[in-house]
Scaffold this motif. Structure first.
Motif, PDB file in Angstrom:
ATOM      1  N   THR A 167       0.841  -1.182   0.000  1.00  0.00           N
ATOM      2  CA  THR A 167       0.000   0.000   0.000  1.00  0.00           C
ATOM      3  C   THR A 167       0.883   1.242   0.000  1.00  0.00           C
ATOM      4  N   THR A 168       0.298   2.361  -0.326  1.00  0.00           N
ATOM      5  CA  THR A 168       1.029   3.634  -0.250  1.00  0.00           C
ATOM      6  C   THR A 168       0.651   4.427   0.986  1.00  0.00           C
ATOM      7  N   LYS A 169      -0.339   3.931   1.735  1.00  0.00           N
ATOM      8  CA  LYS A 169      -0.765   4.599   2.962  1.00  0.00           C
ATOM      9  C   LYS A 169      -1.325   3.570   3.925  1.00  0.00           C
ATOM     10  N   LEU A 170      -0.853   3.604   5.161  1.00  0.00           N
ATOM     11  CA  LEU A 170      -1.348   2.666   6.163  1.00  0.00           C
ATOM     12  C   LEU A 170      -2.702   3.145   6.674  1.00  0.00           C
ATOM     13  N   ASN A 171      -3.752   2.411   6.320  1.00  0.00           N
ATOM     14  CA  ASN A 171      -5.088   2.781   6.775  1.00  0.00           C
ATOM     15  C   ASN A 171      -5.837   1.612   7.399  1.00  0.00           C
ATOM     16  N   GLN A 172      -5.084   0.567   7.742  1.00  0.00           N
ATOM     17  CA  GLN A 172      -5.631  -0.566   8.474  1.00  0.00           C
ATOM     18  C   GLN A 172      -4.763  -0.805   9.702  1.00  0.00           C
ATOM     19  N   SER A 173      -5.291  -1.529  10.666  1.00  0.00           N
ATOM     20  CA  SER A 173      -4.547  -1.761  11.907  1.00  0.00           C
ATOM     21  C   SER A 173      -3.449  -2.805  11.738  1.00  0.00           C
ATOM     22  N   ALA A 174      -3.557  -3.652  10.715  1.00  0.00           N
ATOM     23  CA  ALA A 174      -2.559  -4.705  10.485  1.00  0.00           C
ATOM     24  C   ALA A 174      -2.727  -5.240   9.068  1.00  0.00           C
ATOM     25  N   GLY A 175      -1.718  -5.990   8.624  1.00  0.00           N
ATOM     26  CA  GLY A 175      -1.836  -6.707   7.365  1.00  0.00           C
ATOM     27  C   GLY A 175      -1.333  -5.987   6.135  1.00  0.00           C
ATOM     28  N   GLN A 176      -0.935  -4.734   6.257  1.00  0.00           N
ATOM     29  CA  GLN A 176      -0.448  -3.989   5.102  1.00  0.00           C
ATOM     30  C   GLN A 176       1.080  -3.927   5.109  1.00  0.00           C
ATOM     31  N   ILE A 177       1.650  -3.716   3.925  1.00  0.00           N
ATOM     32  CA  ILE A 177       3.091  -3.525   3.770  1.00  0.00           C
ATOM     33  C   ILE A 177       3.307  -2.212   3.039  1.00  0.00           C
ATOM     34  N   ILE A 178       4.224  -1.413   3.546  1.00  0.00           N
ATOM     35  CA  ILE A 178       4.513  -0.125   2.919  1.00  0.00           C
ATOM     36  C   ILE A 178       6.019   0.026   2.756  1.00  0.00           C
ATOM     37  N   GLU A 179       6.429   0.648   1.663  1.00  0.00           N
ATOM     38  CA  GLU A 179       7.839   0.953   1.429  1.00  0.00           C
ATOM     39  C   GLU A 179       8.181   2.289   2.071  1.00  0.00           C
ATOM     40  N   VAL A 180       9.377   2.370   2.644  1.00  0.00           N
ATOM     41  CA  VAL A 180       9.871   3.629   3.202  1.00  0.00           C
ATOM     42  C   VAL A 180      11.289   3.841   2.698  1.00  0.00           C
ATOM     43  N   GLU A 181      11.479   4.873   1.889  1.00  0.00           N
ATOM     44  CA  GLU A 181      12.827   5.210   1.447  1.00  0.00           C
ATOM     45  C   GLU A 181      13.543   5.955   2.565  1.00  0.00           C
ATOM     46  N   VAL A 182      14.696   5.454   2.962  1.00  0.00           N
ATOM     47  CA  VAL A 182      15.401   6.009   4.115  1.00  0.00           C
ATOM     48  C   VAL A 182      16.839   6.355   3.744  1.00  0.00           C
ATOM     49  N   THR A 183      17.462   7.130   4.616  1.00  0.00           N
ATOM     50  CA  THR A 183      18.886   7.438   4.468  1.00  0.00           C
ATOM     51  C   THR A 183      19.669   6.182   4.803  1.00  0.00           C
ATOM     52  N   GLN A 184      20.328   5.612   3.837  1.00  0.00           N
ATOM     53  CA  GLN A 184      21.043   4.355   4.034  1.00  0.00           C
ATOM     54  C   GLN A 184      22.512   4.652   4.278  1.00  0.00           C
ATOM     55  N   LEU A 185      22.980   4.394   5.481  1.00  0.00           N
ATOM     56  CA  LEU A 185      24.368   4.653   5.843  1.00  0.00           C
ATOM     57  C   LEU A 185      25.163   3.350   5.779  1.00  0.00           C
ATOM     58  N   ASP A 186      26.314   3.410   5.182  1.00  0.00           N
ATOM     59  CA  ASP A 186      27.134   2.210   4.979  1.00  0.00           C
ATOM     60  C   ASP A 186      27.951   1.932   6.238  1.00  0.00           C
ATOM     61  N   VAL A 187      27.240   1.454   7.269  1.00  0.00           N
ATOM     62  CA  VAL A 187      27.888   1.114   8.533  1.00  0.00           C
ATOM     63  C   VAL A 187      27.159  -0.084   9.115  1.00  0.00           C
ATOM     64  N   SER A 188      27.900  -0.962   9.757  1.00  0.00           N
ATOM     65  CA  SER A 188      27.296  -2.150  10.347  1.00  0.00           C
ATOM     66  C   SER A 188      27.904  -2.415  11.715  1.00  0.00           C
ATOM     67  N   SER A 189      27.186  -3.181  12.528  1.00  0.00           N
ATOM     68  CA  SER A 189      27.706  -3.569  13.836  1.00  0.00           C
ATOM     69  C   SER A 189      28.970  -4.410  13.687  1.00  0.00           C
ATOM     70  N   THR A 190      28.984  -5.295  12.686  1.00  0.00           N
ATOM     71  CA  THR A 190      30.168  -6.123  12.444  1.00  0.00           C
ATOM     72  C   THR A 190      31.383  -5.246  12.151  1.00  0.00           C
ATOM     73  N   GLN A 191      31.197  -4.234  11.327  1.00  0.00           N
ATOM     74  CA  GLN A 191      32.289  -3.314  10.998  1.00  0.00           C
ATOM     75  C   GLN A 191      32.803  -2.613  12.258  1.00  0.00           C
TER      76      GLN A 191
END
Length: 221
Positions: A167-191
């Motif tokens: 979906t493009t908007k969460l309008n139910q209490s459960a069962g939907q999946i939405i994409e979120v574009e986020v700031t992706q930083l190239d860092v990991s706990s292993t590193q």
């Protein structure tokens, strides 16, 4: 052992009913966790994001650091960010950490509020192997955090799930999946663990409070 105390009252009118749930080992937590969580909170209008350090992960190696110290680092990392909270339910429950169990517990604590499970695209690629993945979708919506321009699966069972649930908007209490574009930083706990072991500075990869906890307790050396 003292359990996390959570208000069981319904949210006040006009207050967001959506709570982000972000699980992980957080060994240690770093900006690669924190910035995407902040992006998701703002884009989805979440009232809070609850960070859930697992006690015993079932899909990855066991953490090298005690649950108490991982919680200490996490608390130090989020102390000054409004809306970021530490959720200790998996630590207090002990045993293998299954997200479906965590969500069932949190639904009893946050009555009338919707849960949004935050996960990166790597975690989502393994979602159907999680215990009772369909049960998870009965309890919460999923927000798949990924870098701008990255596409979600186009073939296979995950693609079918996306076709049914995306979906493009969460309008139910459960069962939907939405994409979120986020700031992706190239860092990991292993590193970070490897850098500490090699004596290389880890400033600007994780908050100051986390670095201080690592140094004070001689972690990862």
């Amino acid at each position: 052992m003292t359990r996390t105390r959570v208000s069981l009252t319904r949210p006040a009118q006009g207050v967001s009913k959506k709570i982000g749930i972000y699980g992980g080992t957080f060994d240690p937590i770093h900006y690669g966790h924190l910035r995407p969580a902040l992006d998701a909170m703002h884009q989805l209008g979440l009232s809070q994001v609850r960070f859930v350090p697992c006690y015993q992960p079932v899909h990855r190696d066991q953490p090298s650091t005690s649950s108490a110290l991982r919680c200490q680092m996490l608390q130090a990392a989020i102390a000054h960010q409004p809306g970021f909270e530490l959720e200790r339910c998996e630590i207090e429950r002990q045993g293998p950490s299954f997200m479906v169990d965590t969500l069932r517990f949190l639904k009893t604590q946050y009555i009338g509020q919707d849960l949004v499970l935050l996960m990166g695209s790597d975690a989502f690629s393994r979602f159907l192997s999680w215990r009772d993945s369909s049960g998870i979708l009965d309890l919460a919506n999923l927000a798949v955090m990924h870098r701008p321009g990255e596409s979600l699966p186009q073939q296979g069972e995950l693609a079918q799930l996306l076709h049914q649930r995306l979906t493009t908007k969460l309008n139910q209490s459960a069962g939907q999946i939405i994409e979120v574009e986020v700031t992706q930083l190239d860092v990991s706990s292993t590193q970070i663990r490897h850098l500490v072991q090699q004596g290389v500075p880890i400033e600007f990869l994780t908050p100051r409070g986390v670095i201080e906890t690592i140094k004070q307790n001689k972690l990862y050396i």
